[in-house]
Motif scaffolding. Structure first.
Motif, PDB file in Angstrom:
ATOM      1  N   CYS A  44       0.833  -1.199   0.000  1.00  0.00           N
ATOM      2  CA  CYS A  44       0.000   0.000   0.000  1.00  0.00           C
ATOM      3  C   CYS A  44       0.873   1.257   0.000  1.00  0.00           C
ATOM      4  N   THR A  45       0.253   2.403  -0.301  1.00  0.00           N
ATOM      5  CA  THR A  45       0.983   3.659  -0.353  1.00  0.00           C
ATOM      6  C   THR A  45       0.164   4.771   0.283  1.00  0.00           C
ATOM      7  N   ASN A  46       0.859   5.860   0.593  1.00  0.00           N
ATOM      8  CA  ASN A  46       0.223   7.083   1.071  1.00  0.00           C
ATOM      9  C   ASN A  46       1.128   8.257   0.736  1.00  0.00           C
ATOM     10  N   ASN A  47       0.538   9.402   0.423  1.00  0.00           N
ATOM     11  CA  ASN A  47       1.343  10.601   0.243  1.00  0.00           C
ATOM     12  C   ASN A  47       0.520  11.849   0.515  1.00  0.00           C
ATOM     13  N   ASN A  48       1.247  12.924   0.839  1.00  0.00           N
ATOM     14  CA  ASN A  48       0.678  14.254   1.046  1.00  0.00           C
ATOM     15  C   ASN A  48      -0.347  14.322   2.169  1.00  0.00           C
TER      16      ASN A  48
END
Length: 662
Positions: free
Chosen positions: A625-629
């Motif tokens: 999974c990913t996450n940003n900002n």
């Protein structure tokens, strides 16, 4: 002897005559603990060494790593410099070192000497990197200071009660310091784990994705193909299945009085089709809808509390609009009389300066279907505060009592049913009892769904199933300030209540006052809650918390400790966390991508993923999974267990949860 004296190690270096430097000693745990102090002289004369640079050159004899690290000046008038041994050097073994002196672009070096680094008896796992003390060492220093203060109290012969109070205060301070250090250490450990996985795109494992044995997947199986895509084994080809009865309705050409529900003579409204299903003895139904459904056409408008209820039935509702989705809204048509059980005359539009006006009481949202975003969701018009502002602002509307003024984005007259003027009226509400409802190619638009908290609201029981395929939902532009049993102040996009199995495939949400996908299980017993499952596959959404100041408006959220499985879901620009699962839910997320919480503070809701529970039975597994900002990658209640598999891309910041790498 003070701690400063313990740390000092002195070498005198004569730049004129050269010096044979004695071997030195260090401990593997001496980060910022032991320093090397040197004094430079010239033929035994100490002088001002302003402009002189001194470096420590070294190579570890075993690891072969090297360094050239600068000394810091202590007293240039006396030629004194110091350096704390760099942490990269302090590994058990011998280090070959020299002192490098730079003056007026001239470099001289001493003869080599040895630094012997002994292994510390303190467990290296407790050592904090980045030149910090170990937690144990810091605590020992604190205890030593407190012991000295206690000794001073005893020596001053104060009375016993004062002494005991001082001791208790110091003990409490020590305990608080220990808690803070442990919290910092746990936070640092989580950060290091995430940083070690950041931008890791090579750890995807192809083939079957094994779900935990304690996770009730309802028979759903996942596998990653050689191109990296995750696929499932659920058969969602409902269009070509065989049904006991097929019902047609057409909101342009149908008739609820003279039609019989056939393709050649369809009904007018969805509500009529639903009423036929309710009363039929057949068990499986296919409903094919064409046109656009407006207010009072998906329920009995003459009976406000009537909700279509299916018992022991399978109902497949398919939108067949020549390639476009069937639109369901609580707007009022501008082209025809509509309604089921009640008649609604079309809106009449008249020009006002360069904009348009009509009469529609209790308007809460206006959407232009000719102006869609990148997901194909109609963009709401901006609700402005004055008529003058509306006249000068394209894609806006202004409400004055029951009068609605509209300035379309392209200045056209909004009399084509592409402009939805949504009100405080019921929208789409269905109740299931041991039944299955399948929705395909349906788009839901609303203001506030009277009595219910979703533009698409479905409730049921543990033996019921809801399936959404290529559906979208939007709504709840304005806050509902009305009170009473006929109004509901919270509007989600898809709201699911007490349904044993919910599955959403390629479904999207946008411009929603509260949550995008919202699951509750108020009527399911605690012992049966883990037998419920919500499955989201290839779903997407943005702009939750639209026109709402709350900080808990998520792309998707699970409640009451049920199971949720999300695969390849994308959520961004949320008025809260991207995903929040609470009540000790069991969450498994595969290839999910969250971004840009609109919460700008360091709140735990400004995060890609948030998991909360108080019973200690919840858990979460994040696979690739990913996450940003957002301010945080993962937050939640203290100690909530989160397992990371096959990598994670993010900013490396977590809060309160406990990470494990699997």
């Amino acid at each position: 002897m003070t701690l400063e004296n313990f740390r000092a190690v002195n070498l005198k270096i004569d730049r004129a005559n050269g010096s044979f430097l004695s071997d030195q000693f260090a401990k593997a745990g001496d980060y910022n603990g032991r320093r090397l102090v040197v004094q430079l002289s010239n033929a035994g004369v100490v002088g001002d060494l302003t402009g002189v640079d001194v470096n420590l050159g070294w190579q570890h004899d075993t690891l072969k790593n090297t360094g050239l690290d600068p000394f810091e000046p202590v007293d240039l008038t006396q030629g004194i410099f110091e350096i704390y041994y760099p942490k990269e050097m302090l590994t058990n073994g011998n280090v070959t070192a020299l002192i490098q002196i730079i003056e007026n672009d001239h470099i001289t070096e001493t003869k080599n000497f040895k630094i012997k680094v002994e292994k510390s008896v303190i467990d290296e796992d407790t050592i904090v990197s980045e030149n910090s003390f170990t937690v144990l060492q810091d605590a020992l220093l604190t205890v030593n200071r407190y012991d000295s203060r206690i000794a001073n109290v005893e020596n001053s012969k104060v009375d016993k009660s004062t002494f005991e109070q001082s001791t208790n205060n110091l003990t409490a301070q020590l305990q608080q310091t220990e808690q803070e250090l442990n919290a910092q250490l746990a936070q640092k450990a989580n950060k290091e784990k995430l940083e070690s996985l950041a931008y890791n795109t090579t750890s995807k494992k192809f083939g079957k994705i094994s779900l935990p044995t304690d996770f009730n997947s309802k028979g759903i199986q996942l596998s990653r193909t050689v191109d990296g895509k995750v696929v499932h084994n659920v058969d969602i080809n409902y269009k070509n299945k065989v049904y006991d009865e097929t019902i047609y309705f057409d909101t342009d050409t149908g008739d609820d009085e003279t039609g019989n529900g056939s393709k050649s003579t369809p009904y007018l409204t969805l509500a009529k089709a639903f009423s036929v299903v309710e009363s039929s003895s057949n068990k499986t139904f296919k409903i094919v809808g064409k046109g656009r459904i407006f207010r009072d056409e998906s329920y009995n408008g003459g009976t406000l509390n009537w909700i279509p209820t299916f018992t022991n039935k399978t109902v497949y509702l398919f939108g067949d609009n020549d390639g476009d989705s069937l639109v369901v809204s609580n707007a009022q048509s501008s082209t025809r009389v509509g309604g089921y059980g009640v008649l609604n005359n079309p809106l009449a539009w008249t020009a006002h300066n360069n904009i348009w006006r009509t009469s529609r009481a209790l308007t809460t949202n206006v959407v232009d279907l000719k102006n869609k975003d990148f997901y194909g969701i109609g963009i709401p018009l901006k609700n402005v505060n004055t008529l003058t502002e509306c006249e000068s602002t394209p894609n806006s509307y202004f409400i004055y009592g029951s009068i609605v003024y509209v300035n379309t984005y392209d200045s056209r007259k909004p009399d084509d049913d592409d402009l939805l003027v949504c009100a405080y009226t019921p929208l789409f509400n269905v109740k299931l009892s041991s039944s299955k409802l399948v929705l395909e190619n349906i788009d839901f638009y609303g203001g506030n769904n009277m009595q219910h908290d979703g533009s698409c609201y479905v409730e049921g029981d543990i033996n019921s199933t809801l399936i959404g395929i290529n559906c979208k939902a939007s709504g709840g532009n304005l806050t509902n300030n009305n009170t009473g049993t006929n109004y509901h102040g919270t509007t989600n996009a898809f709201t699911v209540r007490d349904i044993g199995l919910s599955m959403m495939f390629n479904c999207g949400i946008g411009y929603v006052r509260r949550d995008g996908f919202n699951y509750h299980y108020y009527g399911i017993s605690t012992e049966n809650i883990r037998d419920c499952l919500a499955f989201e596959y290839n779903c997407y959404g943005h702009e939750t918390g639209y026109q709402d100041a709350n900080t808990n408006n998520q792309y998707s959220t699970m409640h009451e400790g049920s199971n949720v499985l999300r695969v390849n879901c994308v959520g961004h620009d949320t008025g809260g966390a991207g995903i929040e699962d609470i009540g000790d839910a069991y969450s498994i997320l595969v290839d999910c991508h969250m971004a840009h919480s609109k919460i700008t503070t360091e709140s735990s809701y400004s995060t890609g993923y948030r998991f909360h529970g108080v019973a200690g039975t919840g858990k979460a597994i994040l696979i690739n999974c990913t996450n940003n900002n957002s301010s945080w990658d993962i937050t939640g209640s203290s100690g909530f267990p989160v397992a990371i598999q096959q990598g994670f891309i993010g900013n490396g910041k977590t809060k309160d949860v406990v990470l494990t790498l699997q």
